[in-house]
Design an enzyme around this catalytic site. Structure first.
Site, PDB file in Angstrom:
ATOM      1  N   ASP A 493       3.927  -2.387  -8.126  1.00 30.36           N
ATOM      2  CA  ASP A 493       2.839  -2.950  -7.335  1.00 30.36           C
ATOM      3  C   ASP A 493       1.643  -2.019  -7.543  1.00 30.36           C
ATOM      4  OD1 ASP A 493       1.416  -4.345  -5.225  1.00 30.36           O
ATOM      5  OD2 ASP A 493       1.849  -2.585  -3.999  1.00 30.36           O
ATOM      6  N   ASP A 699       5.805  -6.973  -0.795  1.00 25.13           N
ATOM      7  CA  ASP A 699       6.629  -6.563  -1.938  1.00 25.13           C
ATOM      8  C   ASP A 699       8.117  -6.764  -1.681  1.00 25.13           C
ATOM      9  OD1 ASP A 699       4.408  -5.672  -3.422  1.00 25.13           O
ATOM     10  OD2 ASP A 699       4.452  -3.731  -2.416  1.00 25.13           O
TER      11      ASP A 699
END
Length: 806
Positions: A493, A699
């Site tokens: 990420d 996430d």
């Protein structure tokens, strides 16, 4: 509700995720499709399922059916201390006993920690599980939240006593001294009846544990290491007694084999002591964390400070941490400032400055100042308690490779017994020397101890996870550790993972003024604001040591920016809309602003009104600054043969800038959380082992979808729960470090298993063909277990590669 039970059983458990009548119908249909299920009734209001099924129906099949239908099953977890296990076959026996309890879904037993982890339906109690272990021939007790009794990392576990091995050695000495003295020309023999007395004490007093455990195995219809030792030494002892009685008073006494039985027991006891001593060292990480738990806290109640047991601290109340004290519970600083040493929690080697509003964690050591904090987590909810639980769980859960070893171990003892019998008959029938045949058969029994097999995997995992925890890498379970070594692609990420996750000033441009002057005016304007961009301006100005100018009449201009009077001028700081309202439509820095915006930066314009004249003074660009170690982390992964990929919901320009700075060659921008999980699944579909590193709630889906999820503890709790590995600080260099410790631990597992298997493959034939006498076999058996544990302990020296050590 397992094989061997013919009657129907009724199970009650709770279902997660049902929202309507169609959900109920779907789950009922899924459960009824499981072979052996007689009926299934669900209650939507209570989310409770009642299932009647035949005795051979596997609980795991019911759980799997519910999960396949898209719902979850609420299972209770139990941790049980099991004593009396000696080898891998004992592990299999205890697991089978636990799995036979109706309602048990999964049972995992760890020989190194002497601990069983059980997942079961709501109707199962700890009493039922403990009774099952007792019936299998072992002692058991429930492990409480405090880790007692029987937890290896707690104060309950002491260094194993050496007196049994020492007493056995002293009693065996007169039996073996004549054998040692003979090559040096000293012909001396201990009288037979003295040999009998000494050997009997070793055999039936100090060796009683082998008979007890071996008898328990026989009652359960299986075998273990103790049974092998008991049979082997009893055969040598029995042969010696027979020869003593047969030749007593009938001339010269032949050589007796009392020394073989006594020395074998001595060596096994010595090996067990060394093994226990080595195992004690494998839980050093938990003991170190346990030692951080304070016993008392100073709380402020009704304006009075009083010392109370830490268990009595109430959520939300104030407590005081004096210089040199450990923080009793997690909290937020309300008054004071100080440096706090939290190295054993996060792996940071330097104390961290804490002031009002900062979080402090239980177990950290306060340095120079007095801190007053408000309790935000107590008991098992503190960060320290959760870290200890994660480390314990990682060491208790069985790795996939260990399940194969356990299956081998369950059939190992019967095979050894058959080989020993074949050795006895082979030598006796072919050579007619039944005395030698018996000794060779005993040697086969003694050398074939499966202890090394049982210890090969759990000891490596215990030491590896403990070493990782010292540097702020928490491995949730053994499966994550075993998976990590095979990962070939790591997807990152962007925000909060490769970048700092907060705005920072990335550029200052002046229009007829210096950048320093522009930043000084912005600093004066923003000094009283709590806006994230204002904090970024203040941080940058303080970093550059710019003198703060006084300002007044500062006010926000909603949706546009801020203004304030600095000296004799009015300063405006805001977006393009504010500049348009001020009449500054043609701006000289348009091309510079466009470049910053193309990189995904936010641009704020600065204008100054002097004597009724307004002019553009400059601009400031804000962006999420990349972490300094990001590029090094990507390079470390590349050196390991692991490709890096960046997945972000940010725009293309911002993603391209970060990817370029971090050295990530492939990235995808503008993604939703489901898109990230889809890309992970796509890579997995290509046969690649994929890891994902993230920190936010968005996430969690990708972390769960990846083969290996790595969460940053600086992010959300949801992300940490979805990940297999948690990094206790935001240092991205811990990602390659986590992969490195995984590879080294897996390498140790393979080394240990290879040693254990080769040892038996080589040792058993040597014993069967008469090249290994029982005494040497006993020594080799003890050495094998100790060598496996000692090899695992070498992992304690592991350190993260290069710059990850801080």
């Amino acid at each position: 509700m397992k094989n061997g039970q013919s009657q129907d059983e009724e199970l009650a458990f709770h279902i997660d995720g049902m929202t309507c009548a169609s959900c109920v119908s779907r789950v009922e249909k899924a459960i009824r499709s499981v072979p052996g299920v007689r009926s299934a009734t669900l209650n939507l209001a209570t989310e409770k399922a009642t299932v009647v099924a035949g005795g051979a129906t596997e609980v795991q099949a019911i759980v799997a059916a519910v999960k396949t239908a898209g719902y979850g099953v609420k299972l209770k977890a139990f941790d049980i201390a099991v004593s009396g296990m000696t080898c891998a076959s004992c592990v299999g026996r205890v697991e089978k006993a636990l799995m036979r309890v109706p309602g048990v879904s999964a049972a995992s037993v760890n020989l190194a920690t002497e601990r069983a982890h059980v997942e079961a339906f709501a109707g199962v109690t700890d009493t039922m599980l403990i009774a099952a272990v007792h019936n299998a021939g072992y002692e058991a007790a429930l492990i409480t939240q405090s880790g007692k009794p029987g937890l290896p990392g707690s104060d309950q576990r002491q260094l194993p006593s050496w007196w049994r091995a020492g007493a056995a050695a002293l009693l065996s000495m007169p039996l073996i001294v004549p054998m040692i003295a003979l090559p040096f020309g000293f012909a001396w023999a201990t009288p037979g009846w003295i040999q009998f007395v000494l050997a009997s004490l070793v055999q039936f007093w100090l060796g009683a544990r082998f008979y007890r455990a071996g008898w328990g195995a026989l009652r359960a219809g299986t075998g273990n290491m103790d049974l092998l030792v008991a049979l082997g030494t009893s055969a040598a002892y029995g042969l010696s007694v027979y020869m003593l009685l047969a030749h007593s008073g009938h001339g010269a006494m032949p050589h007796l084999y009392f020394e073989s039985s006594a020395i074998i027991i001595t060596l096994v006891l010595l090996g067990k002591w060394l093994e226990e001593r080595a195992k004690f060292q494998t839980v050093a990480a938990i003991r170190a964390l346990e030692s951080l738990r304070p016993t008392t806290a100073i709380v402020r109640r009704d304006g009075v400070d009083r010392e109370v047991p830490v268990a009595e601290v109430i959520y939300g109340e104030l407590y005081i941490v004096r210089p040199g004290d450990r923080v009793p519970v997690d909290g937020t600083v309300q008054e004071g400032d100080s440096h706090v040493d939290q190295s054993l929690l996060t792996g940071e080697s330097l104390p961290v400055y804490k002031s009002v509003g900062d979080h402090i964690a239980a177990g950290a050591v306060n340095a120079e100042g007095v801190l007053i904090a408000r309790a935000t987590a107590i008991g098992g909810q503190t960060m320290l308690a959760q870290i200890i639980k994660m480390v314990e769980d990682a060491q208790a859960v069985k790795a996939p490779i260990q399940r194969l070893v356990d299956r081998v171990s369950t059939i190992f003892v019967p095979i050894v017994l058959a080989l020993s019998g074949a050795t006895l008959l082979g030598w006796g029938l072919v050579n007619g020397d039944w005395q030698q045949a018996l000794l060779n058969a005993v040697a086969v029994l003694v050398i074939a101890c499966p202890c090394a097999l049982g210890l090969a995997t759990p000891t490596s995992i215990m030491v590896g996870t403990g070493a990782a925890a010292r540097y702020g890498i928490l491995i949730k379970d053994a499966e994550a550790l075993e998976t990590a070594h095979a990962v070939k692609v790591i997807a990152f990420d962007k925000t909060g993972t490769l970048t700092e996750g907060k705005p920072a000033v990335t550029g200052v441009e002046g229009a007829g003024r210096s950048g320093e002057e522009v930043l000084a005016l912005a600093f004066a304007t923003q000094q009283y604001s709590d806006h994230p961009l204002a904090r970024a301006v203040v941080d940058e100005a303080e970093k550059r040591r710019i003198t703060l100018r006084p300002s007044e009449n500062a006010k926000a201009l909603p949706g546009r920016g801020v203004q304030a009077i600095v000296g004799n001028d009015i300063v405006y700081l805001g977006n393009a809309r504010l500049m348009d309202e001020l009449g500054l439509t043609a701006r000289s820095l348009e091309h510079v602003a466009a470049r910053h915006e193309k990189e995904g930066k936010t641009v704020s314009w600065l204008a100054v009104k002097t004597d009724q004249k307004i002019e553009l003074a400059g601009l400031l660009a804000f962006g999420d600054r990349i972490k300094p170690e990001a590029a090094m982390a990507v390079a470390e992964l590349a050196a390991m043969g692991i490709r890096s990929l960046m997945l972000t919901g940010d725009n293309q320009g911002a993603a391209a800038a970060v990817a370029s700075a971090a050295g990530v060659s492939e990235f995808r921008a503008g993604l939703l959380p489901a898109d990230k999980a889809g890309i992970v699944a796509e890579r997995k579909g290509l046969g690649e082992k994929v890891g994902f590193v993230g920190d936010g709630i968005n996430d969690a889906v990708a972390l769960a979808a990846a083969d290996l999820g790595i969460a940053m503890a600086t992010g959300s709790d949801v992300a940490m729960h979805a990940a297999g590995i948690t990094l206790m600080r935001g240092d991205i260099l811990l990602v390659p470090a986590a992969i490195d410790v995984s590879k080294r631990t897996y390498r140790k597992i393979k080394q240990n298993l290879a040693w254990a298997f080769v040892y038996n493959i080589v040792g058993i034939p040597l014993a069967a063909f008469g090249y290994l006498d029982p005494v040497l076999a006993g020594a080799a058996m003890a050495l094998s277990s100790v060598s496996v544990v000692s090899n695992s302990l070498l992992l304690r020296t592991w350190k993260p590669p290069r710059a990850a050590v801080k």
